[in-house]
Design a protein around this motif. Structure first.
Motif, PDB file in Angstrom:
ATOM      1  N   GLU A   1       0.827  -1.203   0.000  1.00  0.00           N
ATOM      2  CA  GLU A   1       0.000   0.000   0.000  1.00  0.00           C
ATOM      3  C   GLU A   1       0.867   1.261   0.000  1.00  0.00           C
ATOM      4  O   GLU A   1       0.583   2.237  -0.704  1.00  0.00           O
ATOM      5  CB  GLU A   1      -0.928   0.002   1.220  1.00  0.00           C
ATOM      6  CG  GLU A   1      -2.021  -1.042   1.158  1.00  0.00           C
ATOM      7  CD  GLU A   1      -2.785  -1.168   2.471  1.00  0.00           C
ATOM      8  OE1 GLU A   1      -2.457  -0.424   3.437  1.00  0.00           O
ATOM      9  OE2 GLU A   1      -3.704  -1.999   2.547  1.00  0.00           O
ATOM     10  N   SER A   2       1.932   1.228   0.781  1.00  0.00           N
ATOM     11  CA  SER A   2       2.850   2.375   0.826  1.00  0.00           C
ATOM     12  C   SER A   2       3.506   2.591  -0.534  1.00  0.00           C
ATOM     13  O   SER A   2       3.636   3.733  -1.000  1.00  0.00           O
ATOM     14  CB  SER A   2       3.910   2.145   1.906  1.00  0.00           C
ATOM     15  OG  SER A   2       4.840   3.203   1.918  1.00  0.00           O
ATOM     16  N   LEU A   3       3.894   1.499  -1.187  1.00  0.00           N
ATOM     17  CA  LEU A   3       4.491   1.606  -2.523  1.00  0.00           C
ATOM     18  C   LEU A   3       3.477   2.158  -3.524  1.00  0.00           C
ATOM     19  O   LEU A   3       3.818   2.982  -4.375  1.00  0.00           O
ATOM     20  CB  LEU A   3       5.005   0.254  -3.002  1.00  0.00           C
ATOM     21  CG  LEU A   3       6.348  -0.196  -2.426  1.00  0.00           C
ATOM     22  CD1 LEU A   3       6.650  -1.623  -2.850  1.00  0.00           C
ATOM     23  CD2 LEU A   3       7.456   0.727  -2.866  1.00  0.00           C
ATOM     24  N   ALA A   4       2.216   1.702  -3.408  1.00  0.00           N
ATOM     25  CA  ALA A   4       1.180   2.202  -4.316  1.00  0.00           C
ATOM     26  C   ALA A   4       0.974   3.706  -4.098  1.00  0.00           C
ATOM     27  O   ALA A   4       0.853   4.468  -5.062  1.00  0.00           O
ATOM     28  CB  ALA A   4      -0.122   1.441  -4.103  1.00  0.00           C
TER      29      ALA A   4
ATOM     30  N   SER B   1       3.194   5.764  -2.908  1.00  0.00           N
ATOM     31  CA  SER B   1       4.413   6.419  -3.397  1.00  0.00           C
ATOM     32  C   SER B   1       4.386   6.535  -4.921  1.00  0.00           C
ATOM     33  O   SER B   1       4.765   7.578  -5.481  1.00  0.00           O
ATOM     34  CB  SER B   1       5.661   5.640  -2.968  1.00  0.00           C
ATOM     35  OG  SER B   1       5.789   5.651  -1.574  1.00  0.00           O
ATOM     36  N   GLN B   2       3.925   5.481  -5.602  1.00  0.00           N
ATOM     37  CA  GLN B   2       3.828   5.540  -7.060  1.00  0.00           C
ATOM     38  C   GLN B   2       2.802   6.575  -7.492  1.00  0.00           C
ATOM     39  O   GLN B   2       3.029   7.320  -8.446  1.00  0.00           O
ATOM     40  CB  GLN B   2       3.454   4.166  -7.625  1.00  0.00           C
ATOM     41  CG  GLN B   2       4.595   3.176  -7.590  1.00  0.00           C
ATOM     42  CD  GLN B   2       4.164   1.800  -8.078  1.00  0.00           C
ATOM     43  OE1 GLN B   2       2.993   1.448  -8.031  1.00  0.00           O
ATOM     44  NE2 GLN B   2       5.148   1.015  -8.545  1.00  0.00           N
TER      45      GLN B   2
ATOM     46  N   GLU C   1       1.774  11.881  -9.728  1.00  0.00           N
ATOM     47  CA  GLU C   1       1.202  13.226  -9.562  1.00  0.00           C
ATOM     48  C   GLU C   1       2.302  14.285  -9.624  1.00  0.00           C
ATOM     49  O   GLU C   1       2.146  15.320 -10.271  1.00  0.00           O
ATOM     50  CB  GLU C   1       0.462  13.303  -8.216  1.00  0.00           C
ATOM     51  CG  GLU C   1      -0.222  14.611  -7.959  1.00  0.00           C
ATOM     52  CD  GLU C   1      -1.425  14.842  -8.863  1.00  0.00           C
ATOM     53  OE1 GLU C   1      -1.807  16.025  -9.007  1.00  0.00           O
ATOM     54  OE2 GLU C   1      -1.971  13.889  -9.418  1.00  0.00           O
ATOM     55  N   THR C   2       3.418  14.013  -8.979  1.00  0.00           N
ATOM     56  CA  THR C   2       4.550  14.946  -9.000  1.00  0.00           C
ATOM     57  C   THR C   2       5.083  15.103 -10.421  1.00  0.00           C
ATOM     58  O   THR C   2       5.403  16.212 -10.853  1.00  0.00           O
ATOM     59  CB  THR C   2       5.670  14.448  -8.059  1.00  0.00           C
ATOM     60  OG1 THR C   2       5.142  14.310  -6.754  1.00  0.00           O
ATOM     61  CG2 THR C   2       6.841  15.407  -8.037  1.00  0.00           C
ATOM     62  N   GLU C   3       5.149  14.027 -11.163  1.00  0.00           N
ATOM     63  CA  GLU C   3       5.622  14.087 -12.548  1.00  0.00           C
ATOM     64  C   GLU C   3       4.665  14.921 -13.401  1.00  0.00           C
ATOM     65  O   GLU C   3       5.092  15.732 -14.210  1.00  0.00           O
ATOM     66  CB  GLU C   3       5.741  12.676 -13.118  1.00  0.00           C
ATOM     67  CG  GLU C   3       6.315  12.643 -14.519  1.00  0.00           C
ATOM     68  CD  GLU C   3       6.491  11.224 -15.029  1.00  0.00           C
ATOM     69  OE1 GLU C   3       6.857  11.085 -16.208  1.00  0.00           O
ATOM     70  OE2 GLU C   3       6.278  10.269 -14.268  1.00  0.00           O
ATOM     71  N   ARG C   4       3.343  14.731 -13.194  1.00  0.00           N
ATOM     72  CA  ARG C   4       2.352  15.498 -13.944  1.00  0.00           C
ATOM     73  C   ARG C   4       2.484  16.987 -13.623  1.00  0.00           C
ATOM     74  O   ARG C   4       2.496  17.827 -14.528  1.00  0.00           O
ATOM     75  CB  ARG C   4       0.936  15.020 -13.609  1.00  0.00           C
ATOM     76  CG  ARG C   4      -0.140  15.684 -14.442  1.00  0.00           C
ATOM     77  CD  ARG C   4      -1.534  15.312 -13.975  1.00  0.00           C
ATOM     78  NE  ARG C   4      -1.831  15.721 -12.620  1.00  0.00           N
ATOM     79  CZ  ARG C   4      -2.120  16.979 -12.249  1.00  0.00           C
ATOM     80  NH1 ARG C   4      -2.134  17.930 -13.140  1.00  0.00           N
ATOM     81  NH2 ARG C   4      -2.383  17.258 -10.992  1.00  0.00           N
ATOM     82  N   VAL C   5       2.625  17.310 -12.338  1.00  0.00           N
ATOM     83  CA  VAL C   5       2.790  18.713 -11.940  1.00  0.00           C
ATOM     84  C   VAL C   5       4.077  19.276 -12.530  1.00  0.00           C
ATOM     85  O   VAL C   5       4.112  20.405 -13.031  1.00  0.00           O
ATOM     86  CB  VAL C   5       2.762  18.852 -10.395  1.00  0.00           C
ATOM     87  CG1 VAL C   5       3.194  20.241  -9.966  1.00  0.00           C
ATOM     88  CG2 VAL C   5       1.383  18.526  -9.850  1.00  0.00           C
ATOM     89  N   GLY C   6       5.146  18.482 -12.494  1.00  0.00           N
ATOM     90  CA  GLY C   6       6.414  18.920 -13.064  1.00  0.00           C
ATOM     91  C   GLY C   6       6.308  19.206 -14.552  1.00  0.00           C
ATOM     92  O   GLY C   6       6.845  20.197 -15.052  1.00  0.00           O
TER      93      GLY C   6
END
Length: 112
Positions: free
Chosen positions: A26-29, A31-32, A37-42
């Protein structure tokens, strides 16, 4: 008695390990998901920065064009000032000549 207790301990350990694995998954999911989301914002930020760069480059070019036109206008104004000054000098000379001619005509008419 030691059999069921050992099996219970093993089962508990396996269940705890499985629970840890599920939490890790769940933590990995999460994190992914956060990474996506971070990549999309970037990508959005990079796109917006690219558009702002283009706007700044166009503004810079317009500023350079305006500076060039301002320099040309300055030269033109300097030429116009010189023409105005020259015209004033010519006008003053003409007025002085007219005054001299008028004085000569008056002198000739009244003293001759």
């Amino acid at each position: 008695m030691s059999g069921p207790s050992w099996e219970d301990e093993t089962r508990r350990t396996v269940l705890e390990g499985r629970a840890i694995l599920e939490r890790t998954a769940e933590s990995l999911a999460r994190s992914q998901h956060t990474a996506a989301e971070t990549e999309r914002v970037g990508e959005e930020v990079v796109s917006e920065l690219g558009a702002q760069r283009e706007t700044l480059l166009r503004s810079r070019q317009r500023l350079a064009d305006t500076d060039n036109e301002l320099s040309q206008t300055h030269v033109l104004l300097r030429k116009m000032k010189l023409h105005v000054f020259t015209n004033k000098i010519i006008l003053i000379v003409i007025i002085l000549l007219e005054i001299c001619i008028l004085a000569a005509v008056c002198y000739i008419k009244f003293f001759s």
